[in-house]
Scaffold this active site. Structure first.
Site, short mmCIF file in Angstrom:
data_model
loop_
_atom_site.label_atom_id
_atom_site.label_comp_id
_atom_site.label_asym_id
_atom_site.label_seq_id
_atom_site.Cartn_x
_atom_site.Cartn_y
_atom_site.Cartn_z
N SER A 1 31.79 23.85 47.51
CA SER A 1 31.97 24.21 46.10
C SER A 1 32.88 25.41 45.92
O SER A 1 33.56 25.55 44.90
CB SER A 1 30.61 24.51 45.47
OG SER A 1 29.81 23.36 45.49
N TRP B 1 34.19 15.70 55.35
CA TRP B 1 33.83 14.83 54.20
C TRP B 1 35.07 14.23 53.55
O TRP B 1 35.07 13.95 52.36
CB TRP B 1 33.05 15.59 53.11
CG TRP B 1 31.96 16.51 53.54
CD1 TRP B 1 31.78 17.78 53.16
CD2 TRP B 1 30.88 16.20 54.42
NE1 TRP B 1 30.66 18.31 53.74
CE2 TRP B 1 30.10 17.37 54.53
CE3 TRP B 1 30.50 15.06 55.15
CZ2 TRP B 1 28.95 17.43 55.32
CZ3 TRP B 1 29.36 15.13 55.94
CH2 TRP B 1 28.60 16.31 56.02
N ILE B 2 36.15 14.02 54.32
CA ILE B 2 37.38 13.53 53.73
C ILE B 2 37.39 12.00 53.71
O ILE B 2 37.52 11.35 54.76
CB ILE B 2 38.62 14.07 54.48
CG1 ILE B 2 38.53 15.59 54.65
CG2 ILE B 2 39.90 13.66 53.75
CD1 ILE B 2 38.33 16.36 53.35
N ASP C 1 39.72 17.78 37.71
CA ASP C 1 39.41 17.65 36.28
C ASP C 1 39.64 16.21 35.82
O ASP C 1 38.97 15.72 34.92
CB ASP C 1 40.30 18.57 35.44
CG ASP C 1 39.79 20.01 35.41
OD1 ASP C 1 40.57 20.90 34.99
OD2 ASP C 1 38.63 20.24 35.80
N ARG D 1 37.43 13.15 38.29
CA ARG D 1 36.00 12.96 38.14
C ARG D 1 35.71 11.81 37.15
O ARG D 1 34.60 11.30 37.09
CB ARG D 1 35.27 14.23 37.72
CG ARG D 1 35.86 15.05 36.61
CD ARG D 1 35.18 16.40 36.50
NE ARG D 1 35.26 17.15 37.73
CZ ARG D 1 35.60 18.43 37.83
NH1 ARG D 1 35.92 19.12 36.75
NH2 ARG D 1 35.62 19.04 38.99
N ARG E 1 9.98 -12.58 37.78
CA ARG E 1 8.77 -12.19 38.49
C ARG E 1 7.58 -12.22 37.54
O ARG E 1 7.64 -11.70 36.43
CB ARG E 1 8.95 -10.77 39.04
CG ARG E 1 7.71 -10.15 39.62
CD ARG E 1 7.41 -10.69 41.00
NE ARG E 1 6.21 -10.05 41.57
CZ ARG E 1 5.78 -10.24 42.79
NH1 ARG E 1 6.42 -11.07 43.60
NH2 ARG E 1 4.70 -9.64 43.23
N GLU F 1 33.37 15.27 44.74
CA GLU F 1 34.33 15.59 43.68
C GLU F 1 33.78 16.62 42.71
O GLU F 1 33.97 16.53 41.50
CB GLU F 1 34.76 14.30 42.94
CG GLU F 1 35.48 13.36 43.89
CD GLU F 1 36.63 12.60 43.27
OE1 GLU F 1 37.22 13.07 42.27
OE2 GLU F 1 36.93 11.52 43.80
#
Lengths: 251, 379, 320
Positions: B132, B156-157, B240, B243, B268, B363
């Protein structure tokens, strides 16, 4: 060579058909280009890809919402389109008389159209169109080959298959087995935006109000029991036979 | 005034994506999730119909589709498999910095090849010690003559080891904090760059995620996007926007959770009738529907703002946080609807929960999204 | 005048021809009924046992039947008979020819009807639409004549009313009528009960996995039930079964007392060809298969196991 592909827009096969006050309620139903007509569009494109110099014109007779189906045909590869826009529900014979005028005016060499329309459950449009034009036709076509001024086809008959050779111009009705329709690729969807979609009005063709009229539509309701039979194969089989004999009384 | 209708070609794009996913993604999703294998045939097929790298500009041979178009596509792919969608989404994420900051020559050099074959891009910001806190990058960039030398580790790519290039964010002067950062395009075949595929993910297991090690990797200075010091800004402006597809994918998962649950609820039976007749189940379905409609609208609104060059950071953050949180909740409720069967991997709902959990994290974690929103509220 | 038109494959009157007689008599309400028989004279003589006036068309150019040639011949007979209503069976040939005849006669076309009533110029018919999911009532509102194609196996076959006379007609067929050349033809493989007329039908789909598995399970069951065998489009396309067995939107339409669907997923195109069956049973290993939405009885299981077990149980019950 000018090829005309006739198409309709029909409810998606998965759509739930509802009826209301004597007619089919199409509110909220997803519409798609009639799958049968798609084989015709695909065949026209294949004729072009095989090296023939062809112009492909998509032709449709129906309400404004048909535009989506027409755009799909353009995205698949038709060069331009003609939409005879009308809300009138015309029977296939009357539609054939209207479409034939456009076909004749265009000077087409071949018309491709789906063998059976998925909303009318009608197989009449193709043969009727051929008759109005004074052309031969092949229905339920599964194979098509150009042979000079003729076209050779294979088509389904009541007993099996048959091969036919007929002179062009001709009407070919299409179905599954003729080819495998492609996806309209995204680039083609974007290109289709710029292709010509000419609008015509039904009044231009002197169609009249039609020869038949639908006066009522009801959903075919057939209450099914929906009984699931459980157990291993032998147990399930025995129970099934018991039900068919004693309950359903069909054995 | 406001219009909520999709245009004709947007409807066609939606239909194409939906049919494509139904035929190519849904049938193989469970298997790639189970085996953690890369769905190469799906990526190739997506390229062939034009669904891959749709944001590449027309000027370099792409389709230049809008954010709203991407959101429409994203929802359809998210419905089929969020893991497979991340492959496409992460490629668009790698492309975005170039749309924002690349020169025409750079766009031609790096983006044109992406539409010529089933090729991918990647976005390398996160590090083992740094997620972050994007300004605190530890990957170093040293300017050496007409080259930039990159050293450090990214993790984490998404797509990192299969992408033609990654946009790498590095610091050339930690003392300057985020003003000391740079964004550099690093091609996969540069000497000194090695990648390790990460195993053991909870979900989105079809999406290949990598650790990337840069050991004095040299790239020409012409690979730098923008100026020295622009790196952090480019990263933030990228996220921006990107996301929004994350939100769209989550909307797709939401829709899938609802569809699977309502189908099951009709079939069901318990206590002599379909469980869909009980309010406990009905309320779950209603909540899913409430979330679906609102999350989609917010996603489309954020996309519309971005497409019309209006401020969109807050709207996009709202969409991403809300859609992913609601989708996760819907997915875990879907498991509840299915009961014991929902807990088994033969049924599709447990995967939805495992997959969309990541949408809450990557992201920009949903905590960071809330920081962004609060900042807008308080300013 | 009501004119029914039929072919006579193999020189015999098909069942559909006698269904047409029922419809013709119904519509004529005591008035004149005529028939045109395309085939050998012997078939025309058979028709004379049902209908007072029979026109025999045995010209060589009409065999094999080509749409334009048959259309021209029908137009001529209709004119000769003074017919304003023409009936044909809604089989492949009928559906190919009837629209052409309708255009020639400037007639209204009522297609694939299951009920019809009224008089020339004001007919009302019932038929299916939307892939056999909707029943619609249609009326003729125009045209100088009416052409009606009748759905096979819906109307009862007519009782004989002997004493009809046969007139030979030599159709005037110009070059246009005979310009289509017929090449190779492949006919159905016979042996089994005719699908459209079977009281019980066993249908198979791709669920079997192979042509051999299909045959090994479906055929013994059909034998045990004296049933017809049906196939889905997918199975015919895969080359496992002959086209004559295909049931669905692009194949035959059947409505037997009992339809047993084995390894058939239930795509709406197939359902449209059999969803009017009185009782439907399905066996499929996929509990979510759409076919289970329209069954009376269903078993979720492997057709290769449940199928043979069912055949054994049927044989035991029948005491064979």
């Amino acid at each position: 060579m000018k090829l005309i592909t006739v198409l309709k827009q029909v409810p998606d096969a998965e759509a739930r058909i509802r009826a209301g006050s004597g007619g089919v309620d199409l509110d909220g139903v997803t519409f798609v280009i009639d799958g049968m007509d798609e084989y015709g569009v695909e065949e026209a494109i294949r004729l072009r890809e095989a090296g023939n110099d062809v112009e492909i014109v998509a032709l449709a007779l129906g309400p404004a919402r048909y535009e989506e189906a027409i755009r799909t045909a353009l995205a698949l590869g038709a060069d331009r389109a003609i939409h005879v826009e009308t809300d009138t529900d015309l029977d296939p014979i009357s539609q054939a008389r209207v479409l034939a005028q456009v076909v004749h005016h265009e000077g087409a060499d071949m018309v491709l159209v789906g063998g059976k329309q998925a909303d009318w459950d009608s197989a009449a449009l193709g043969p009727a169109l051929a008759e109005v034009l004074g052309w031969p036709h092949s229905d339920w076509t599964t194979k098509l080959e150009l042979a000079g001024a003729n076209v050779t086809v294979e088509h389904d008959t009541d007993d099996g298959h048959e091969s036919l050779t007929m002179p062009l111009p001709a009407v070919i009705t299409t179905q599954q087995g003729l080819n495998e329709p492609r996806y309209p690729t995204l680039p083609n969807i974007m290109k289709a935006k710029r292709k010509e979609l000419a609008k015509r009005s039904l009044d231009e063709f002197g169609a009249g109000s039609g020869l038949t009229q639908i006066v009522d539509q009801q959903i075919q309701t057939r209450e099914r029991l929906g009984k699931m039979v459980e157990g291993d194969p032998a147990t399930a089989a025995a129970e099934l036979v018991r039900l068919l004999q004693n309950e359903a009384k069909v054995l | 005034m406001i219009g909520f209708e999709l245009s004709d070609d947007q409807k066609q794009i939606q239909a194409l994506a939906r049919n494509f996913v139904k035929d190519n993604v849904t049938p193989v999703a469970a298997q790639h999730d189970r085996d953690e294998t890369y769905p190469a045939t799906v990526v190739e097929a997506a390229h062939e119909v034009g669904l891959l790298n749709v944001s590449v500009p027309e000027a370099v041979g792409g389709l230049g589709l809008s954010m709203l178009d991407e959101a429409i596509i994203g929802e359809e792919f998210g419905y089929g498999c969020m893991g497979i969608y991340t492959i496409l989404m992460a490629s668009e994420l790698g492309i975005m910095p170039l749309l924002l900051a690349a020169t025409p020559e750079q766009q031609q050099r790096f983006l044109a090849p992406l539409v010529e074959g089933p090729r991918l891009a990647a976005f390398a910001l996160s590090e083992p010690n740094n997620g972050s806190d994007a300004g605190g990058l530890r990957t170093r960039a040293v300017f050496d003559g007409d080259e930039i030398v990159i050293t450090g580790t990214k993790t984490w790519i998404s797509n990192g080891g299969v992408a033609d290039f990654s946009v790498v964010f590095a610091s050339f002067d930690p003392a300057l904090k985020h003003k000391g950062t740079v964004a550099v395009v690093v091609e996969l075949d540069r000497p000194g760059l090695s990648t390790n595929k990460l195993h053991g993910k909870l979900g989105q297991r079809a999406s290949p995620t990598y650790e990337m090690v840069f050991d004095d990797v040299r790239v020409p200075i012409s690979n730098m996007l923008g100026q020295q010091g622009d790196g952090f800004k480019i990263a933030m402006r990228t996220l921006d926007k990107t996301r929004i597809p994350v939100a769209a994918g989550a909307v797709g998962v939401l829709r899938r959770a609802l569809d699977e649950s309502s189908k099951y609820a009709n079939e069901r039976e318990a206590f002599g009738r379909p469980i869909g007749q009980f309010q406990a189940i009905q309320f779950k379905l209603a909540n899913m529907k409430i979330a679906l409609e609102t999350a989609r609208l917010q996603t489309w609104y954020a996309a519309w703002l971005a497409d019309n060059d209006k401020p969109h950071a807050e709207a996009a953050a709202i969409a991403k946080a809300y859609a992913s949180d609601s989708a996760f909740d819907a997915a875990q409720e879907a498991i509840n609807v299915f009961g014991g069967y929902g807990y088994m991997n033969e049924y599709p709902v447990e995967k939805l929960m495992r997959d969309v959990k990541l949408n809450q994290i990557y992201e920009g974690t949903n905590e960071i999204q809330r920081v962004v929103i609060a900042r807008h509220v308080l300013q | 005048m009501i004119l029914l038109v039929t072919t006579a494959p193999g020189g015999n009157l098909p069942k559909s021809a006698r269904e047409l007689v029922t419809v013709a008599r119904q519509l004529a309400g005591g008035g004149p009924v005529a028939a045109a028989v395309i085939g050998p004279e012997s078939a025309a003589s058979q028709m004379a046992e049902y209908v007072p006036q029979v026109y025999s068309l045995s010209a060589a150019e009409l065999e094999p039947a080509r749409a334009e040639a048959v259309t021209a011949a029908v137009q001529q007979v209709a004119a000769q008979a003074g017919a304003t209503t023409v009936l044909m069976a809604a089989n492949r040939l009928g559906q190919s020819v009837a629209p052409r005849v309708a255009v020639r006669l400037n007639a209204a076309l009522l297609e694939d009807v299951i009920k019809v009533s009224g008089t020339a110029g004001a007919y009302e018919a019932v038929r299916y639409s939307y892939l056999s999911r909707v029943t619609e009532t249609v009326r003729t509102v125009g045209g100088d004549a009416t052409v009606i194609t009748v759905k096979p196996n819906v109307f009862p076959v007519a009782d004989a009313q002997p004493g009809g006379s046969v007139t030979s007609v030599a159709p005037q067929l110009d070059a246009t009528a005979t310009r289509v050349q017929v090449g190779q033809r492949s006919a159905a493989t016979g042996g089994r009960v005719k699908l459209e007329e079977a009281g019980v039908v066993v249908g198979g789909g791709r669920g079997f996995g192979s042509a051999e598995a299909f045959a090994q399970v479906v055929e013994p069951m059909a034998d045990a039930l004296n049933a017809g065998v049906a196939s889905t489009r997918a199975v015919v396309d895969a080359g496992w079964r002959p086209y004559a067995e295909q049931v669905g939107q692009t194949g035959k339409s059947v409505a037997p007392e009992l339809y047993i669907a084995l390894g058939i997923s239930g795509a709406v195109q197939h359902l449209s060809g059999m969803n009017r069956s009185k009782v439907i049973v399905a066996i499929n290993k996929d509990a979510d298969a759409p076919i289970f939405r329209i069954v009376d009885y269903g078993v979720v299981g492997d057709v290769n196991q449940v199928g043979p077990a069912l055949t054994e149980a049927i044989k035991a019950a029948k005491g064979s």
